[in-house]
Structure formats: structure tokens, C-alpha cells
Design an enzyme around this catalytic site. Structure first.
Site, PDB file in Angstrom:
ATOM      1  N   CYS A  36     -14.211  14.101  15.921  1.00 20.34           N
ATOM      2  CA  CYS A  36     -14.311  12.662  15.619  1.00 20.34           C
ATOM      3  C   CYS A  36     -15.263  12.396  14.465  1.00 20.34           C
ATOM      4  O   CYS A  36     -16.263  13.090  14.305  1.00 20.34           O
ATOM      5  CB  CYS A  36     -14.825  11.925  16.840  1.00 20.34           C
ATOM      6  SG  CYS A  36     -13.744  12.173  18.233  1.00 20.34           S
ATOM      7  N   TYR A  96      -2.262  17.818  22.926  1.00 18.76           N
ATOM      8  CA  TYR A  96      -3.686  18.033  23.253  1.00 18.76           C
ATOM      9  C   TYR A  96      -3.916  17.910  24.750  1.00 18.76           C
ATOM     10  O   TYR A  96      -3.661  16.860  25.345  1.00 18.76           O
ATOM     11  CB  TYR A  96      -4.476  16.982  22.479  1.00 18.76           C
ATOM     12  CG  TYR A  96      -5.954  16.835  22.723  1.00 18.76           C
ATOM     13  CD1 TYR A  96      -6.761  17.907  23.085  1.00 18.76           C
ATOM     14  CD2 TYR A  96      -6.561  15.592  22.530  1.00 18.76           C
ATOM     15  CE1 TYR A  96      -8.124  17.739  23.264  1.00 18.76           C
ATOM     16  CE2 TYR A  96      -7.918  15.412  22.701  1.00 18.76           C
ATOM     17  CZ  TYR A  96      -8.701  16.498  23.077  1.00 18.76           C
ATOM     18  OH  TYR A  96     -10.049  16.321  23.250  1.00 18.76           O
ATOM     19  N   GLY A  97      -4.444  18.990  25.329  1.00 19.97           N
ATOM     20  CA  GLY A  97      -4.703  18.947  26.764  1.00 19.97           C
ATOM     21  C   GLY A  97      -6.110  19.352  27.138  1.00 19.97           C
ATOM     22  O   GLY A  97      -6.477  19.286  28.306  1.00 19.97           O
ATOM     23  N   HIS A 116     -10.303  19.040  27.214  1.00 22.83           N
ATOM     24  CA  HIS A 116     -11.154  17.895  27.565  1.00 22.83           C
ATOM     25  C   HIS A 116     -10.505  17.006  28.626  1.00 22.83           C
ATOM     26  O   HIS A 116     -10.702  15.788  28.630  1.00 22.83           O
ATOM     27  CB  HIS A 116     -11.519  17.087  26.301  1.00 22.83           C
ATOM     28  CG  HIS A 116     -12.190  17.930  25.262  1.00 22.83           C
ATOM     29  ND1 HIS A 116     -11.665  18.122  24.017  1.00 22.83           N
ATOM     30  CD2 HIS A 116     -13.324  18.658  25.306  1.00 22.83           C
ATOM     31  CE1 HIS A 116     -12.457  18.937  23.320  1.00 22.83           C
ATOM     32  NE2 HIS A 116     -13.475  19.268  24.087  1.00 22.83           N
ATOM     33  N   ASP A 120     -18.470  22.388  25.949  1.00 26.50           N
ATOM     34  CA  ASP A 120     -17.668  22.857  24.811  1.00 26.50           C
ATOM     35  C   ASP A 120     -18.504  22.712  23.534  1.00 26.50           C
ATOM     36  O   ASP A 120     -18.839  23.698  22.882  1.00 26.50           O
ATOM     37  CB  ASP A 120     -16.376  22.029  24.738  1.00 26.50           C
ATOM     38  CG  ASP A 120     -15.582  22.265  23.474  1.00 26.50           C
ATOM     39  OD1 ASP A 120     -15.673  23.377  22.929  1.00 26.50           O
ATOM     40  OD2 ASP A 120     -14.874  21.339  23.026  1.00 26.50           O
ATOM     41  N   ALA A 139     -16.099  22.808  14.153  1.00 25.35           N
ATOM     42  CA  ALA A 139     -16.243  21.356  14.068  1.00 25.35           C
ATOM     43  C   ALA A 139     -17.592  21.088  13.404  1.00 25.35           C
ATOM     44  O   ALA A 139     -17.670  20.832  12.204  1.00 25.35           O
ATOM     45  CB  ALA A 139     -16.134  20.718  15.435  1.00 25.35           C
ATOM     46  N   CYS A 177     -25.488  24.261  10.598  1.00 23.73           N
ATOM     47  CA  CYS A 177     -25.604  23.263  11.663  1.00 23.73           C
ATOM     48  C   CYS A 177     -26.770  23.642  12.573  1.00 23.73           C
ATOM     49  O   CYS A 177     -26.988  24.816  12.854  1.00 23.73           O
ATOM     50  CB  CYS A 177     -24.295  23.263  12.437  1.00 23.73           C
ATOM     51  SG  CYS A 177     -24.362  22.374  13.994  1.00 23.73           S
ATOM     52  N   MET A 188     -53.305  13.315   0.015  1.00 22.75           N
ATOM     53  CA  MET A 188     -53.599  12.713  -1.297  1.00 22.75           C
ATOM     54  C   MET A 188     -54.206  11.329  -1.098  1.00 22.75           C
ATOM     55  O   MET A 188     -53.819  10.592  -0.186  1.00 22.75           O
ATOM     56  CB  MET A 188     -52.324  12.596  -2.136  1.00 22.75           C
ATOM     57  CG  MET A 188     -51.789  13.932  -2.608  1.00 22.75           C
ATOM     58  SD  MET A 188     -50.465  13.723  -3.831  1.00 22.75           S
ATOM     59  CE  MET A 188     -51.428  13.508  -5.342  1.00 22.75           C
TER      60      MET A 188
HETATM   61 FE1  SF4 Z   1     -23.898  17.639  14.229  1.00 15.25          FE
HETATM   62 FE2  SF4 Z   1     -26.495  18.200  14.082  1.00 15.25          FE
HETATM   63 FE3  SF4 Z   1     -24.727  20.038  13.388  1.00 15.25          FE
HETATM   64 FE4  SF4 Z   1     -25.018  17.895  11.848  1.00 15.25          FE
HETATM   65  S1  SF4 Z   1     -26.544  19.455  12.238  1.00 15.25           S
HETATM   66  S2  SF4 Z   1     -23.105  18.804  12.499  1.00 15.25           S
HETATM   67  S3  SF4 Z   1     -25.492  16.336  13.375  1.00 15.25           S
HETATM   68  S4  SF4 Z   1     -24.974  19.170  15.406  1.00 15.25           S
END
Ligand code: SF4
Length: 729
Positions: free
Chosen positions: A31, A170-171, A173, A270, A324, A348, A469
Site C-alpha cells: 500500500c 489474492y488470498g 492476509h 508477515d 515491499a 530499510c 555552537m
Molecule cells: Fe518502511 Fe521504515 Fe523501511 Fe521506510 S525504513 S520502508 S518506513 S520500514
């Protein structure tokens, strides 16, 4: 630099049904808050990944009918020709770069609250959703099942008209097909319930019908939670998880498996936060299904290491890497691996702040690591390209926390002469404290990525350990412009959001009162019985409690909020955080706040202790309801106070008061970025640092430039039109 040959396998093409994917990098459906209603944002975000080298990129879950409407959350929709037109923009933006486009056809059953459509969804049995309270479905009879399967078929045809190459039924979740498959939802006694074969029938038939309708033009994919993690009550990986993959294989109805685990009520199993799950955490769960599969298999697990990605394929555990969150944090991972630019990968951190925006419903997704995520279209930001500055002026950035690091990096990319000065011995600011919390070490990637990039920028000088500073030093520094990014600190006097005042008796100079900074950065001694006060509602209070429990302390945590750390519900951390607190004996006190603190004792009150009705008539000088006086006394050895954050803005206040000196000192402007302007999420601090640097030549970059708003403009055509209705009653 060329890529390492051990990663070559990641760039081998693979056949999926009638389509060829150019490499093994696949953005699974996730999403972003764009759906079909914001086609520019949708195409901008997904198209950027295609430009970054992904072989396939999917929509988020895409509703096939108003009967499956997830409003207040934002899904994509393929209900009519208007959606076809809007999603076509996305597929065009992918095809331009040689990526395949995937669409995840979704029907939620009881989990779809239908707040916009006001429709009633069908499900295998009449049940209330365990995810979306007050949401029930109607039990589908055989006619309804035909209707549902036809919805998938017609949506699939529209999807192909919109240019999609991969069509999901889609199945995962716990959405409709899995609801039929799982004993947890399916209580039927007809041909669609009871035995495994009967429960599998709905999904197998639907896949078959969709394949018959569009399978010659598009690959048919199934996203399947091979284990719903309910034990015998649901689908188990080594039992019906494997059996379903084998059955679909025998029927020949699936071209691509997208495997994961979990359900929707706890889908953090997940999309595991790094606090609990490291990269690759799903592999043991999906291995059995992979062995049973006759067609390519992909799976997610927040991989960011190219070595691990290649290993998954070499080991035969996956054919395609699904991503994702890593694709949000860095849309250019494939290109960077291909070009051997490994150190440029922005990994990430697994914070799930991206997910939190979808869970809240409505606002667009944001990312802690990547400030340009979802800003590709509306602000025109490219994660890897920066407009060079027309001026060569110098900028002093004061403070190397999240906002300062990002601001200096982007100003540097834009060609400014940048000086980043940090009082402490290392860059990172508040992240240096956060990584000490249990499970949050990966959040340190916020610093690692920026350290590498800053080191590469020859026009950025980073000075650490220079001490705080002063205003004089800043005015005399010789910079044309200044950005203050001095951060925030936890209140030392108990100041809080409940009454916007300090708490009597809280004073961090006392030996029994401790702020998070004093605990983590100054090693202030803490007694055996600790009372943690959380006025923040996100990760700090609960992390402090766990940190102390892990050190053998007896911990109570008190908050004015209705639950401990409610924001973690949106980041999917909440269920396991509550299990953790239970397991580690952390005692929760909610809906209470502090009246006063004395040595060894806090006096707290229930937030709703006052009379439940207003007194008749106003009376000056009195509370307009019966004033409650009940209190509870909570003994402690040490009270740890995360009551509220305070801007470190004294430097700004002094510089602002001396504005008349700026011109003489040849300082053109001074701005503030991040927590020193207003405390917020780390993502917000990084965004603000980034935005100010991108908009640095605007009249006043302190104030954001407008962005493109996607909405219906009155007087222009809509889809569907009111006259498309069969009946206008
Ligand atoms: Fe999501 Fe955090 Fe990864 Fe960015 S860094 S994709 S906000 S889990």
C-alpha cells in the site's frame, strides 16, 4: 564499477506464465495510499521503481467490487473504466522501463468495512471480522459464489485492458479465498466447506476461471499465506499449506506463487518489524510450499543484503525475490547492485512507519529512510537526482541528527558548499540513543547510509565533537546561510500533553528522577523498582520499560493514553510488544497521569475520575463537573520520565533576537529543521531536512512549497457518471 559475479543470478530472466520477467527483483503488492484515485502518485511511485531496475512492480491490493471497500483505508480499485484509465497510467510508466505490471485482485469478505460503498460483503460463513470490528459478512450461497467468481473474472479482464501482465487472485492476509480455505472462517457443510478439497474449491475454481479468461495474456498469481499461525484452527505450513500448493499445481491454475505467513489481524507476522524479526524470517515457513510448487515462487522477508538475495535462489528456497519495504526505502536497489554501487543502498530499517500511514487510513505512505517516497509525482522529487544549485553559496548546518544529516546530504548533492557541525563525537543525534533500545539496532542504518554519502561528497565538510555552537560562533562562521538542526530533549520537569504543564516534584537533577538521555547516554544509576512514565505513545516508553526489565528491574509503566504505546498498533508492533510486556512482567497502568512525585512515591489519578456529566450552568472559577479526588500511590526507587519532548531552540531564539546583526555578518538567512522546530517522527525530521534542502532557493524554505493535489476538479468528466446507473430512483 561492475556488479559482483556472485549476484549474476539476480539478473537472469525468468518465465512467468506467458510473460518474461527481466530479472529476479519483484515489488510485491504494498500500500501507498494512492489507489486508483491518485493516478499521478501511483504511477510516480511505482514508475520510479521500474526506473530503478525492478523486473516487476505491483499495485497495492486492488478491490474488484464495491462489495469489497476498505475505506477508511486506501486500496486500489478496478471497479470501472475510470479505474482502468487511471491504472493504465501506472502500467505505462512501468512498461516504459521494461518492468512487468502486477495487480492484486482483492475481495476482503468480513474484513472489508465498506464505509464508502455501504455494501455488505459476502463470506464463506456469516462471521464478524476479528480485524475490523463492527464488520460482518453475509454467507454466500452457491449463486453468490458464482457472482463472486464472476467479479474476479470481470476485474481480471479490466486489469488486462489496463495493461497488467500479472493478475493475482489474492488470498493471503486472510482475505476471501483463504477464508474459504481456512477452518477458522469456513463453517459450511456444502460442497465449499468441510473437507480440505471442499474448502479449497472456491479458490481453485476462481483461479481456473480467471486463467481461462485472461491466462493467455497475463500470468496468474496467487498470494498465499502458507501458515496463518493459528495452529490446527487455521492453515498450517506443513499440512494444508503444502497440500494447497500441490492441488493448484495438479489443476494447473497458478503461474506464480507469492508466499508468506500470517493473517490480517496480526499481519506484522508477515511485515515483521525489525524489533522482532530479522531479514529472512519467513523462509523456514515457506520452504515446504516451495518444494511442492511446480511454478516460480517468490517470497518477501525484508532482504537488503545482495549476498542473502542471491543465496536464497542458489539454495532453491526462492526463484524470485519479493520486496515491499526495501523497495520503498530504496527504489534503486536493482540498479545499484547491477552497477556494483553496494555502499549506496539505502537499507530499510524495519520501523514500519510506512505501514503506519496505511493503518491510520487516508494519509499517503511515508518512509523514514527515503524522504522522496510518494513525493515523486506531487513534489517532483527523484531519489537519485538533484537539481544543481544556481548559486555556490555556503551553508552551515548545525547539528547532525536525522534532520541535519539529511539536509547536509541533499544540499551537498545540490552543489552547495556545506559545513555540518555536530557537538557530540559522532553524527546521528537521537538515533545514537534509539539504537540502544532492545531490538532497534537496525535503526542505526539511518546514520550508516548518510555517513557513507556525506563522506563521498567533497563539498560537504563534517566536523564532529566541536561542542555546542554559540550564537556568536554561528554569526562569525562566514556561512551565507544557516540551518539549525539542534534536535529536542525529553522534558526534565515532567512537562506533558495531558495538562501542558510540568509535574510537581519531577526534576531530573534529583537522584531518583531519570530522563531517557540520562539513562541511556549518561548511565545515571537506577534502583530496583522503576516506574516508567510514557507521555509519548510510541516506542520510547515501552522500549525503556523493556530495557530496564532486561536488566533485572521490576518495572511498571504508566501512561495517560488508553493503551501502552498505541502508535505501535499502526506499525504492527503492538501485539508482540504486549506479549513481551506480559512475558517480562512489565506491569501496565493506562488512562492515569501524575498528580505529584515525591521521593519513593508517585501519586497518580485516573483520567476520568471527575463527574460524568457537566454541572448545570456555567460557574466561574469551578470545574464544570464534579471534581474527583481519588488517587493511587505508586512506590518506586527510580522514576524514568518520557513525558514529552522539548525543542532545543534556545540558539534560534537568541539568533532571532539578534536578527539586526545578520546583514553586517553577511548571514542571509537562518532556518530550522526537524525536532528543534517541532518534535516529531524521525521520518518527519528527515523529511524536513530534505525538503528545506530541495526548496532552498525558494523565498522562505521554512515554509513548504505547494504540491500537486489529486482530486476531482469540478466541471470535468467523472467515471462512472450518474447516468451510468441502471436506476436513478
Ligand atoms: Fe518502511 Fe521504515 Fe523501511 Fe521506510 S525504513 S520502508 S518506513 S520500514
Amino acid at each position: 564499477m561492475a556488479r559482483n559475479p556472485k549476484h549474476d543470478i539476480l539478473f537472469e530472466p525468468i518465465q512467468i506464465g506467458p510473460k518474461t520477467m527481466k530479472n529476479r527483483f519483484y515489488q510485491v503488492p504494498h500500500c501507498i495510499g494512492a489507489g486508483s484515485e491518485k493516478p499521478g502518485t501511483q504511477a510516480g511511485h511505482r514508475g520510479m521503481k521500474a526506473e530503478g531496475g525492478w523486473g516487476a512492480v505491483c499495485t497495492e491490493y486492488c478491490s474488484i467490487s464495491p462489495e469489497s471497500d476498505d475505506c477508511h483505508r486506501v486500496s486500489a480499485r478496478i471497479w470501472d473504466e475510470g479505474d482502468v484509465i487511471n491504472l493504465r497510467h501506472m502500467t505505462d510508466s512501468l512498461h516504459k522501463h521494461g518492468a512487468l505490471a502486477g495487480i492484486e485482485l482483492w475481495y476482503g469478505g468480513a474484513h472489508a468495512p465498506c464505509m464508502e460503498s455501504r455494501a455488505v460483503p459476502y463470506g464463506p460463513s456469516a462471521q464478524a471480522s476479528e480485524f475490523e470490528y463492527l464488520s460482518y459478512c453475509h454467507e454466500a450461497d452457491v449463486d453468490d459464489i458464482n457472482h463472486l467468481q464472476n467479479l474476479y473474472v470481470e476485474a481480471a479482464k479490466r486489469a488486462v485492458r489496463a495493461g497488467f501482465d500479472i493478475v493475482y487472485v489474492y488470498g493471503a492476509h486472510s482475505y476471501l479465498p483463504l477464508q474459504f480455505l481456512s477452518k477458522f472462517y469456513n463453517k459450511r457443510t456444502d460442497g465449499y466447506g468441510g473437507s480440505f478439497e471442499n474448502r479449497a474449491r472456491f479458490w481453485i475454481e476462481t483461479l481456473g476461471k480467471v486463467k481461462a479468461a485472461v491466462g493467455h495474456e497475463a500470468a496468474i498469481a496467487a498470494r498465499f499465506a502458507v501458515d496463518t499461525l493459528y495452529g490446527v484452527d487455521g492453515v498450517e505450513a506443513l499440512d494444508e499449506g503444502v497440500k494447497f500448493v500441490e492441488l493448484a499445481g495438479r489443476e494447473g491454475v497458478v503461474d506464480l506463487w507469492d508466499l508468506n505467513v500470517g493473517d490480517i489481524a496480526e499481519w506484522g507476522e508477515d511485515a515483521g518489524p525489525s524489533r522482532f524479526y530479522k531479514a529472512g524470517h519467513q523462509r523456514n515457513w515457506t520452504d515446504g510450499a516451495k518444494k511442492a510448487a511446480k511454478v516460480p515462487v517468490l517470497g518477501v522477508s525484508r532482504e537488503t543484503s545482495p549476498d542473502d538475495m542471491a543465496a536464497r535462489i542458489h539454495e532453491g528456497r526462492l526463484d524470485i525475490l519479493g520486496f515491499a519495504r526495501p523497495s520503498i526505502a530504496d527504489p534503486f536497489i536493482p540498479s545499484k547492485i547491477e552497477q556494483g554501487r553496494y555502499e549506496d543502498i539505502r537499507e530499510c530499517i524495519g520501523c514500519n512507519v510506512c505501514i503506519s500511514r496505511w493503518e491510520i487510513g487516508g494519509p499517503p505512505m511515508i518512509c523514514t529512510q527515503n524522504a522522496t517516497a510518494n513525493e515523486e509525482y506531487r513534489r517532483g522529487w527523484h531519489p537519485e537526482k538533484f537539481t544543481k544549485t544556481p548559486s555556490k553559496s555556503s551553508v552551515l548546518v548545525v547539528g547532525a541528527g536525522p534532520a541535519g544529516m539529511e539536509c547536509a546530504r541533499v544540499l551537498g548533492e545540490r552543489g552547495y558548499d556545506v559545513h555540518l557541525r555536530e557537538a557530540e563525537g559522532e553524527i546521528g543525534g537521537r538515533i545514537r540513543k534509539v539504537v540502544k533500545y532492545p531490538g532497534l539496532a537496525e535503526w542505526g542504518r539511518v546514520v550508516t547510509y548518510r555517513q557513507v554519502q556525506l563522506d563521498k561528497l567533497k563539498n560537504v565538510d563534517v566536523h564532529v565533537g566541536v561542542g555546542k555552537m554559540t550564537a556568536d560562533q554561528i554569526l562569525d562562521y562566514g556561512a551565507d546561510k544557516v540551518v539549525l538542526a539542534t534536535g529536542s530533549h525529553w522534558a526534565t520537569n515532567g512537562n506533558n500533553f495531558v495538562n501542558h504543564s510540568p509535574v510537581a516534584g519531577i526534576d531530573a537533577s534529583l537522584p531518583y528522577v531519570c530522563t531517557p538521555e540520562q539513562l541511556l547516554m549518561e548511565n545515571k544509576p537506577v534502583g530496583d523498582n522503576v516506574l516508567v512514565i510514557d507521555g509519548d505513545g510510541y516506542f520510547t516508553g515501552v522500549s525503556l520499560a523493556e530495557y530496564l526489565a532486561d536488566r533485572g528491574k521490576k518495572v511498571k509503566i504508566l501512561t495517560a493514553l488508553g493503551g501502552i504505546a498505541p502508535y505501535t498498533h499502526f506499525t504492527l508492533e503492538a501485539p508482540n510488544l504486549h506479549r513481551m510486556m506480559y512475558e517480562k512482567g512489565i506491569h501496565e497502568i493506562t488512562s492515569h497521569w501524575l498528580e505529584k512525585v515525591e521521593p519513593g512515591k508517585a501519586t497518580a489519578y485516573y483520567l476520568y475520575r471527575d463527574g460524568y456529566k457537566r454541572n448545570a450552568g456555567p460557574k466561574t472559577g469551578d470545574l464544570p463537573r464534579r471534581a474527583g479526588t481519588d488517587v493511587v500511590e505508586l512506590p518506586f526507587d527510580t522514576i524514568v520520565v518520557a513525558t514529552g519532548r522539548i525543542c532545543n531552540d534556545s540558539l534560534w531564539r537568541e539568533l532571532s533576537a539578534r536578527r539586526s546583526e545578520w546583514e553586517k555578518k553577511e548571514v542571509q538567512a537562518i532556518y530550522q529543521a526537524g525536532d528543534c522546530y517541532a518534535p516529531g517522527l524521525i521520518a518527519q525530521a528527515i523529511f524536513e531536512g530534505h525538503r528545506i534542502a530541495r526548496e532552498f532557493e525558494s523565498k522562505n524554505p521554512q515554509r513548504a512549497q505547494p504540491w500537486i493535489r489529486e482530486r476531482q476538479v469540478w466541471g470535468h468528466e467523472t467515471f462512472p457518471k450518474i447516468t451510468d446507473r441502471e436506476v436513478i430512483g
